[in-house]
Design an enzyme around this catalytic site. Structure first.
Site, mmCIF file in Angstrom:
data_model
loop_
_atom_site.group_PDB
_atom_site.id
_atom_site.type_symbol
_atom_site.label_atom_id
_atom_site.label_comp_id
_atom_site.label_asym_id
_atom_site.label_seq_id
_atom_site.Cartn_x
_atom_site.Cartn_y
_atom_site.Cartn_z
ATOM 1 N N ARG A 51 33.564 48.472 17.331
ATOM 2 C CA ARG A 51 34.875 48.094 17.879
ATOM 3 C C ARG A 51 34.900 46.710 18.509
ATOM 4 O O ARG A 51 35.774 45.891 18.229
ATOM 5 C CB ARG A 51 35.319 49.092 18.975
ATOM 6 C CG ARG A 51 36.000 50.306 18.469
ATOM 7 C CD ARG A 51 35.636 51.480 19.353
ATOM 8 N NE ARG A 51 34.228 51.753 19.173
ATOM 9 C CZ ARG A 51 33.755 52.541 18.201
ATOM 10 N NH1 ARG A 51 34.572 53.166 17.431
ATOM 11 N NH2 ARG A 51 32.455 52.709 18.035
ATOM 12 N N THR A 52 33.950 46.453 19.395
ATOM 13 C CA THR A 52 34.055 45.223 20.186
ATOM 14 C C THR A 52 33.901 43.998 19.294
ATOM 15 O O THR A 52 34.716 43.074 19.338
ATOM 16 C CB THR A 52 32.983 45.231 21.299
ATOM 17 O OG1 THR A 52 33.070 46.484 21.983
ATOM 18 C CG2 THR A 52 33.204 44.102 22.278
ATOM 19 N N LYS A 80 12.370 35.132 16.929
ATOM 20 C CA LYS A 80 11.185 34.262 17.009
ATOM 21 C C LYS A 80 10.870 33.909 18.453
ATOM 22 O O LYS A 80 9.994 33.083 18.718
ATOM 23 C CB LYS A 80 11.444 32.967 16.228
ATOM 24 C CG LYS A 80 11.788 33.167 14.772
ATOM 25 C CD LYS A 80 12.213 31.831 14.149
ATOM 26 C CE LYS A 80 13.070 32.041 12.928
ATOM 27 N NZ LYS A 80 13.827 30.834 12.585
ATOM 28 N N HIS A 129 31.420 45.946 31.067
ATOM 29 C CA HIS A 129 32.037 45.751 29.747
ATOM 30 C C HIS A 129 33.505 45.399 30.011
ATOM 31 O O HIS A 129 34.409 46.205 29.779
ATOM 32 C CB HIS A 129 31.902 47.047 28.943
ATOM 33 C CG HIS A 129 32.202 46.933 27.476
ATOM 34 N ND1 HIS A 129 32.804 45.826 26.906
ATOM 35 C CD2 HIS A 129 31.983 47.816 26.456
ATOM 36 C CE1 HIS A 129 32.949 46.033 25.606
ATOM 37 N NE2 HIS A 129 32.458 47.227 25.314
HETATM 38 N N1 CP Z 1 33.703 50.734 22.958
HETATM 39 C C1 CP Z 1 32.743 49.954 22.421
HETATM 40 O O1 CP Z 1 32.176 49.059 23.099
HETATM 41 O O2 CP Z 1 32.461 50.241 21.120
HETATM 42 P P1 CP Z 1 31.374 49.469 20.235
HETATM 43 O O3 CP Z 1 30.011 49.743 20.843
HETATM 44 O O4 CP Z 1 31.529 50.011 18.857
HETATM 45 O O5 CP Z 1 31.665 48.001 20.334
#
Ligand code: CP
Length: 304
Positions: A51-52, A80, A129
């Site tokens: 998603r992100t 590396k 996040h």
């Molecule tokens: N919600 C979210 O961060 O999903 P992803 O890990 O798929 O990006």
């Protein structure tokens, strides 16, 4: 230029403005289709994502810009031994803005200290996040009509679930918010969040291990996945991963206007039988992520 590492760097007024712009993008997408023409987003993902990363890339493409990056650090020179600071300095010569996900807490902050272009934290370890939180806030705004007077149940892995930590920081600034923290004892919310966010702001909160006992009180139920990748011991993960499974039966006791959210990916914690319940918002929530990321990219690039 300004970066976004922690949701608390945005004032309530700035969040309101981002939500307003995201809503306008949903209503008038053509108005925004060339806003970032000639600009390049670099997505530097040192940890898996669907998603992100893809919503960031889709956001920039929908703004008329371009995208470069990597989705597997094994295919970058990090394999590396190149440092995050050096990678960032190099990519800053190729891009106008960076979205970075990293398993180590603080890596996007280090990146932001080594460049003049904006760095967006796309998830750092078990820490934060912020763009998931903007996604969550847009969802709450659209589905509940505002941010005040809400009882929010956060359920599952509250220890490692970085989306929960950022959401508490953001929602704790609104009026008459009550948090109900539902988790096994081993996955309780970290003390620093309780102390700095809940207790310092005199917020009402309850900790419980039982979803059934509290589901009827909730305006929002925010389910989370048990984050297996952050456990040190696989047996603990196996023991705890199915602590909560939301089913239609459990939802019989919930309010009619409850909204069910989940940052996704889902594993077992919401039965697929719940997906057709009109209260299930998690797929809509994932879609909203693109629009609020479009608004954020424009803000950080100082596009009018
Ligand atoms: N919600 C979210 O961060 O999903 P992803 O890990 O798929 O990006």
């Amino acid at each position: 230029m300004r970066s976004l590492i922690d949701i608390r760097e945005l004032s309530v007024e700035e969040i309101d403005e981002l939500v307003k712009v995201a809503n306008d993008i949903i209503d008038n997408p053509a108005k925004y289709s060339e806003k970032c023409k000639g600009k390049i987003l670099a997505t530097l993902f040192f940890e898996p994502s669907t998603r992100t990363r893809l919503s960031f890339e889709s956001a920039m493409l929908n703004l008329g810009g371009n995208v470069i990056g990597f989705s597997d650090s094994q295919n970058s020179s990090a394999s590396k031994g190149e440092s995050v600071a050096d990678t960032t300095k190099i990519v800053s010569g190729y891009a106008d803005i960076i979205a970075m996900r990293h398993p180590k807490e603080g890596a996007p902050l280090v990146a932001s200290m080594n460049t003049d272009i904006p760095v967006i934290n796309a998830g750092d370890g078990g820490h934060n996040h912020p763009t998931q939180t903007l996604t969550d806030l847009l969802t709450i705004n659209r589905e509940k009509g505002g941010f005040n007077n809400l009882t929010i149940g956060l359920c599952g892995d509250l220890k490692f679930g970085r989306t929960v930590h950022s959401l508490i920081s953001a929602m704790s600034r609104y009026d008459n918010i009550k948090f109900i923290l539902i988790s096994p004892d081993e996955l309780k919310i970290p003390d620093y969040i309780k102390k700095n966010e809940l207790e310092a702001k005199n917020l009402e909160y309850v900790e419980t291990t039982s979803l059934e006992d509290v589901i009827g009180e909730l305006d929002i139920l925010y389910m989370t996945r048990v984050q297996g990748e952050r456990f040190f011991n696989e047996q603990d993960y196996i023991r705890l991963r199915d602590s909560y499974i939301l089913t239609p039966k459990k939802l019989e006791a919930a309010k009619e206007d409850l909204i069910i959210m989940h940052p996704l990916p889902r594993v077992n914690e919401i039965s697929v039988a719940v997906d057709n319940d009109p209260r299930a918002c998690y797929f809509k929530q994932a879609r909203y992520g693109k629009f609020v990321r479009m608004a954020l990219i424009m803000k950080l690039l100082e596009v009018e």
